[in-house]
Write an enzyme that holds these catalytic residues in place. Structure first.
Site, PDB file in Angstrom:
ATOM      1  N   CYS A   1      40.208  29.922  47.171  1.00 20.93           N
ATOM      2  CA  CYS A   1      40.778  31.141  46.634  1.00 20.93           C
ATOM      3  C   CYS A   1      40.075  32.548  47.147  1.00 20.93           C
ATOM      4  CB  CYS A   1      40.075  31.080  45.079  1.00 20.93           C
ATOM      5  SG  CYS A   1      40.323  32.760  44.201  1.00 20.93           S
TER       6      CYS A   1
ATOM      7  N   CYS B   1      38.308  34.953  44.955  1.00 23.29           N
ATOM      8  CA  CYS B   1      36.931  34.506  44.654  1.00 23.29           C
ATOM      9  C   CYS B   1      36.051  34.908  45.720  1.00 23.29           C
ATOM     10  CB  CYS B   1      37.027  33.149  44.600  1.00 23.29           C
ATOM     11  SG  CYS B   1      38.128  32.571  43.173  1.00 23.29           S
TER      12      CYS B   1
END
Length: 170
Positions: free
Chosen positions: A86, A89
């Site tokens: 991600c 993230c």
């Protein structure tokens, strides 16, 4: 590609959703197409993505242990649902979570990173449909805050400070 109904792209979270007609294209064909773009495919039923209902039943590990610690310490539990792939993230790790004010605020919380891939049971239990997803729970396991997608350090700090100052921890 034949059978594809819709493609939704969210550049902020480095994710896309492909809606397809299962009778016209196989899941394997869709997975191969996604892999060819350099992504890790994941098939999700449209019912799983519903986040309007709170999680029910006993919390799965590793959340159960973190919740017990939060109860014992009289703190709120902060869950960071994320994944290695991600992009958003990773950015939040380098910016939002590295911010000194946010680090100070986290002292009032039990902090738990939940890998959406390796902790799929917890991810499904909390109906995580996009990453990153941030969830705060009180000592009873009730969700008191949820944010999906990236968030800036000042915005997160403001939300968390308000919760820890005003939230009933039970």
């Amino acid at each position: 590609m034949p059978g594809v109904q819709d493609v939704q792209v969210d550049l902020a979270t480095d994710r896309f959703t492909v809606v397809f007609i299962a009778n016209d294209v196989s899941v394997d064909q869709m997975h191969n197409a996604v892999k060819s773009l350099g992504y890790v495919p994941k098939t999700v039923s449209s019912e799983i993505g519903a986040t309007d209902q709170p999680a029910s039943g006993e919390a799965p590990e590793p959340v159960r242990s973190a919740l017990a610690k939060a109860q014992a310490d009289g703190k709120l539990l902060f869950l960071d649902f994320q994944a290695k792939w991600c992009g958003a993230c990773k950015i939040m790790e380098r910016t939002t979570f590295a911010d000194e004010n946010v680090k100070e605020t986290f002292k009032n919380y039990v902090f738990l990173k939940v890998d959406a891939d390796s902790d799929a049971v917890a991810t499904k239990h909390y109906r995580v449909a996009g990453l990153p997803t941030l969830v705060v729970m009180n000592g009873s396991g009730d969700e008191v805050y949820r944010h999906v997608g990236p968030i800036t350090a000042p915005d997160l700090n403001l939300a968390l400070t308000g919760l820890s100052n005003n939230q009933n921890l039970e």
